[in-house]
Scaffold this motif. Structure first.
Motif, PDB file in Angstrom:
ATOM      1  N   ILE A  22       5.298   1.409  12.443  1.00  0.00           N
ATOM      2  CA  ILE A  22       4.801   1.996  11.194  1.00  0.00           C
ATOM      3  C   ILE A  22       5.312   1.184  10.006  1.00  0.00           C
ATOM      4  CG2 ILE A  22       4.835   4.057   9.735  1.00  0.00           C
ATOM      5  CD1 ILE A  22       5.145   5.728  12.250  1.00  0.00           C
ATOM      6  N   PRO A  23       4.421   0.743   9.114  1.00  0.00           N
ATOM      7  CA  PRO A  23       4.842  -0.108   7.993  1.00  0.00           C
ATOM      8  C   PRO A  23       5.569   0.682   6.903  1.00  0.00           C
ATOM      9  CG  PRO A  23       2.500  -0.371   8.501  1.00  0.00           C
ATOM     10  CD  PRO A  23       2.965   0.878   9.184  1.00  0.00           C
ATOM     11  N   GLU A  24       6.337  -0.036   6.122  1.00  0.00           N
ATOM     12  CA  GLU A  24       6.956   0.502   4.915  1.00  0.00           C
ATOM     13  C   GLU A  24       6.025   0.242   3.730  1.00  0.00           C
ATOM     14  OE1 GLU A  24      10.703  -0.315   1.864  1.00  0.00           O
ATOM     15  OE2 GLU A  24      10.446  -1.534   3.675  1.00  0.00           O
ATOM     16  N   ILE A  25       5.965   1.221   2.787  1.00  0.00           N
ATOM     17  CA  ILE A  25       5.132   1.082   1.592  1.00  0.00           C
ATOM     18  C   ILE A  25       6.029   0.990   0.365  1.00  0.00           C
ATOM     19  CG2 ILE A  25       3.409   2.185   0.119  1.00  0.00           C
ATOM     20  CD1 ILE A  25       2.179   3.436   2.554  1.00  0.00           C
ATOM     21  N   THR A  62       1.740   6.877   4.570  1.00  0.00           N
ATOM     22  CA  THR A  62       1.009   7.333   3.386  1.00  0.00           C
ATOM     23  C   THR A  62       1.996   7.453   2.231  1.00  0.00           C
ATOM     24  OG1 THR A  62       1.330   9.678   3.909  1.00  0.00           O
ATOM     25  CG2 THR A  62      -0.681   8.619   4.753  1.00  0.00           C
ATOM     26  N   SER A  63       1.524   7.122   1.036  1.00  0.00           N
ATOM     27  CA  SER A  63       2.377   7.232  -0.148  1.00  0.00           C
ATOM     28  C   SER A  63       1.509   7.510  -1.361  1.00  0.00           C
ATOM     29  CB  SER A  63       3.174   5.939  -0.358  1.00  0.00           C
ATOM     30  OG  SER A  63       4.025   6.053  -1.481  1.00  0.00           O
ATOM     31  N   THR A  64       2.013   8.377  -2.235  1.00  0.00           N
ATOM     32  CA  THR A  64       1.300   8.740  -3.460  1.00  0.00           C
ATOM     33  C   THR A  64       2.218   8.510  -4.652  1.00  0.00           C
ATOM     34  OG1 THR A  64       0.028  10.419  -2.274  1.00  0.00           O
ATOM     35  CG2 THR A  64       0.032  10.534  -4.671  1.00  0.00           C
ATOM     36  N   LEU A  65       1.689   7.832  -5.659  1.00  0.00           N
ATOM     37  CA  LEU A  65       2.423   7.552  -6.889  1.00  0.00           C
ATOM     38  C   LEU A  65       1.898   8.453  -7.994  1.00  0.00           C
ATOM     39  CD1 LEU A  65       4.383   5.671  -8.533  1.00  0.00           C
ATOM     40  CD2 LEU A  65       2.362   4.265  -9.027  1.00  0.00           C
ATOM     41  N   ASP A  74       1.978   2.346 -20.079  1.00  0.00           N
ATOM     42  CA  ASP A  74       1.654   2.552 -18.661  1.00  0.00           C
ATOM     43  C   ASP A  74       0.377   1.833 -18.265  1.00  0.00           C
ATOM     44  OD1 ASP A  74       3.883   4.215 -18.143  1.00  0.00           O
ATOM     45  OD2 ASP A  74       2.831   5.906 -19.088  1.00  0.00           O
ATOM     46  N   THR A  75      -0.332   1.238 -19.210  1.00  0.00           N
ATOM     47  CA  THR A  75      -1.535   0.472 -18.889  1.00  0.00           C
ATOM     48  C   THR A  75      -1.149  -0.804 -18.140  1.00  0.00           C
ATOM     49  OG1 THR A  75      -2.728   1.299 -20.817  1.00  0.00           O
ATOM     50  CG2 THR A  75      -3.501  -0.762 -19.866  1.00  0.00           C
ATOM     51  N   GLY A  76      -1.833  -1.046 -17.028  1.00  0.00           N
ATOM     52  CA  GLY A  76      -1.547  -2.247 -16.250  1.00  0.00           C
ATOM     53  C   GLY A  76      -2.045  -2.127 -14.826  1.00  0.00           C
ATOM     54  N   ILE A  77      -1.576  -3.056 -13.972  1.00  0.00           N
ATOM     55  CA  ILE A  77      -1.990  -3.110 -12.568  1.00  0.00           C
ATOM     56  C   ILE A  77      -0.877  -2.523 -11.711  1.00  0.00           C
ATOM     57  CG2 ILE A  77      -2.635  -4.620 -10.664  1.00  0.00           C
ATOM     58  CD1 ILE A  77      -3.670  -6.619 -12.711  1.00  0.00           C
ATOM     59  N   TYR A  78      -1.271  -1.597 -10.850  1.00  0.00           N
ATOM     60  CA  TYR A  78      -0.337  -0.970  -9.914  1.00  0.00           C
ATOM     61  C   TYR A  78      -0.671  -1.476  -8.514  1.00  0.00           C
ATOM     62  CZ  TYR A  78       1.129   1.995 -13.743  1.00  0.00           C
ATOM     63  OH  TYR A  78       1.631   2.443 -14.942  1.00  0.00           O
ATOM     64  N   GLU A  79       0.351  -1.943  -7.802  1.00  0.00           N
ATOM     65  CA  GLU A  79       0.143  -2.606  -6.519  1.00  0.00           C
ATOM     66  C   GLU A  79       0.876  -1.845  -5.417  1.00  0.00           C
ATOM     67  OE1 GLU A  79      -0.188  -7.108  -5.952  1.00  0.00           O
ATOM     68  OE2 GLU A  79       1.879  -6.673  -5.317  1.00  0.00           O
ATOM     69  N   CYS A  80       0.133  -1.565  -4.346  1.00  0.00           N
ATOM     70  CA  CYS A  80       0.702  -0.952  -3.154  1.00  0.00           C
ATOM     71  C   CYS A  80       0.927  -2.067  -2.131  1.00  0.00           C
ATOM     72  CB  CYS A  80      -0.238   0.117  -2.598  1.00  0.00           C
ATOM     73  SG  CYS A  80       0.232   0.749  -0.976  1.00  0.00           S
ATOM     74  N   ARG A  81       2.183  -2.252  -1.696  1.00  0.00           N
ATOM     75  CA  ARG A  81       2.518  -3.282  -0.717  1.00  0.00           C
ATOM     76  C   ARG A  81       2.983  -2.609   0.571  1.00  0.00           C
ATOM     77  NH1 ARG A  81       6.116  -7.803  -4.065  1.00  0.00           N
ATOM     78  NH2 ARG A  81       4.589  -8.201  -5.729  1.00  0.00           N
ATOM     79  N   ALA A  82       2.668  -3.258   1.720  1.00  0.00           N
ATOM     80  CA  ALA A  82       3.050  -2.709   3.009  1.00  0.00           C
ATOM     81  C   ALA A  82       3.440  -3.835   3.959  1.00  0.00           C
ATOM     82  CB  ALA A  82       1.920  -1.884   3.602  1.00  0.00           C
ATOM     83  N   SER A  83       4.464  -3.573   4.772  1.00  0.00           N
ATOM     84  CA  SER A  83       4.901  -4.549   5.776  1.00  0.00           C
ATOM     85  C   SER A  83       5.729  -3.832   6.829  1.00  0.00           C
ATOM     86  CB  SER A  83       5.723  -5.662   5.142  1.00  0.00           C
ATOM     87  OG  SER A  83       6.215  -6.546   6.137  1.00  0.00           O
ATOM     88  N   ASN A  84       5.631  -4.312   8.092  1.00  0.00           N
ATOM     89  CA  ASN A  84       6.478  -3.795   9.160  1.00  0.00           C
ATOM     90  C   ASN A  84       7.359  -4.894   9.761  1.00  0.00           C
ATOM     91  OD1 ASN A  84       4.549  -5.245  10.509  1.00  0.00           O
ATOM     92  ND2 ASN A  84       3.706  -3.509  11.673  1.00  0.00           N
ATOM     93  N   ASP A  85       7.515  -5.997   9.040  1.00  0.00           N
ATOM     94  CA  ASP A  85       8.407  -7.077   9.480  1.00  0.00           C
ATOM     95  C   ASP A  85       9.860  -6.598   9.384  1.00  0.00           C
ATOM     96  OD1 ASP A  85      10.156  -9.478   9.243  1.00  0.00           O
ATOM     97  OD2 ASP A  85       8.225 -10.512   9.470  1.00  0.00           O
TER      98      ASP A  85
END
Length: 364
Positions: A22-25, A62-65, A74-85
């Protein structure tokens, strides 16, 4: 998915990832443009405790911001990153598997100005409500009106006009409330107008019954806008003398409990002579008052016994009538039995006589 929000509004971004293990977010924020862009990681409680992150790792990630009380920053780009390394968070070892990522834009706008007319409708018989939207943040796709949060279907329009109005022909407690004009822009904007009328007070039951020494409960409810801010109860004498106010907690006899839309009077240890009569509930709001009346009847504790005694008396009379009828009917039945017993005797006599004659002829 990009979102357009207003200042002091809230935004919600959701990310879901499937992988084994299961990856981390993680959540990151990107502001500015290359090569001057600034990337910062978001965590629970960031930005003066306006950032909330809810994550679960069961079967998949699953993750909710959540972003609250939005500002222009607060205007800008929000990025969801995931990896299981396994080495994904080790800064000394380059990860074997790169972080996968997805992005969403959040744009925060200042509230558009909506001019309302009138600002408040106060105890009028009719009114015309109007809204004029200035400097919309995006194209107007239509508009409609709501009352107490519910859409008024007849007010829906697809016109791209920044002006809308709504007519209330008769204002009473049915039509009083908080009206809002809603312009379908991105994001939607609205403004409210209060329409006030005198409250409507009505007794839950206009006639109540109670038994002696028991407890009575009298209830009145209110409808309209605004609801009463003050409730009172009175005992209304039948001889026309002035009504007597009831004080909460008097001799542990009366207890009053009230909310804006309801008031309840509890009367303990009912007395036939002292508590029977008419009671009036009275509600007062910012724009008027109203009242209604309840008649309280108090019955003796023996009142419930009389129907039972009546039934017992009916049963006794019925049993007595049946007994007398049966008693008088028995002599007639005995006489009938005697008559039916005499018939066989006659029949046997005739038969013996016939047999005798037959024997005499045979002898000759």
């Amino acid at each position: 998915m990009s979102q357009m929000k207003l200042i002091e509004d809230r935004a919600e971004l959701h990310c879901e990832v499937i992988g084994d293990p299961i990856p981390e977010i993680q959540w990151w924020f990107i502001e500015g443009e290359e090569p001057d862009e600034i990337i910062t990681q978001l965590f629970e409680g960031a930005r003066d405790d306006r950032v909330r992150i809810n994550a679960t790792y069961v079967h998949h990630s699953t993750s909710t911001l959540f972003l609250t009380d939005l500002t222009f920053n607060d205007t800008g780009i929000y990025e969801c990153r995931a990896s299981n390394d396994p080495d994904r968070n080790d800064l000394r070892t380059p990860p074997k598997v790169k972080w996968i990522r997805t992005q969403a834009n959040v744009l925060v706008f200042e509230h558009s100005t909506i001019m309302t007319e009138p600002v408040v409708v106060n105890n009028q018989s009719s009114a015309t409500l109007s809204c004029n939207l200035t400097s919309p943040s995006s194209e107007i796709k239509g508009h409609y009106w709501t009352r107490n949060g519910k859409i008024i279907d007849a007010s829906k329009s697809t016109k791209q006009d920044p002006y809308t109005e709504y007519q209330i022909e008769k204002i009473d407690y049915h039509f009083a409330g908080i009206y809002a004009c809603v312009f379908q822009t991105e994001p939607q904007v609205n403004a409210t107008i209060e329409v006030k009328a005198a409250p409507h007070v009505v007794a839950y039951k206009h006639s109540e019954y109670g038994n002696e020494n028991d407890r009575a409960v009298l209830v009145c409810v209110a409808h309209g806008y605004p609801l009463p801010t003050d409730w009172s109860w009175y005992k209304v004498p039948e001889d026309g003398t002035p009504k007597v106010p009831i004080i909460n907690g008097t001799d542990e006899k009366y207890e009053l409990k009230s909310t804006p839309n309801k008031t309840t009077l509890f009367i303990e240890r009912l007395e036939m002579n002292g508590d029977m009569g008419n009671y009036q509930c009275h509600g007062i709001s910012d724009v008027g008052s109203a009242n209604d009346q309840i008649q309280l009847r108090v019955r003796s504790r023996l009142a419930a016994l009389w129907p039972f005694l009546g039934i017992v008396a009916e049963v006794i009379i019925l049993v007595t009538v049946i007994f007398i009828y049966e008693k008088r009917r028995k002599p007639d039945e005995i006489a009938d039995d005697d008559d039916s017993g005499s018939a066989p005797l006659k029949s046997n006599s005739a038969t013996n006589h016939k047999d005798k004659n037959v024997r005499q002829r045979n002898s000759n």
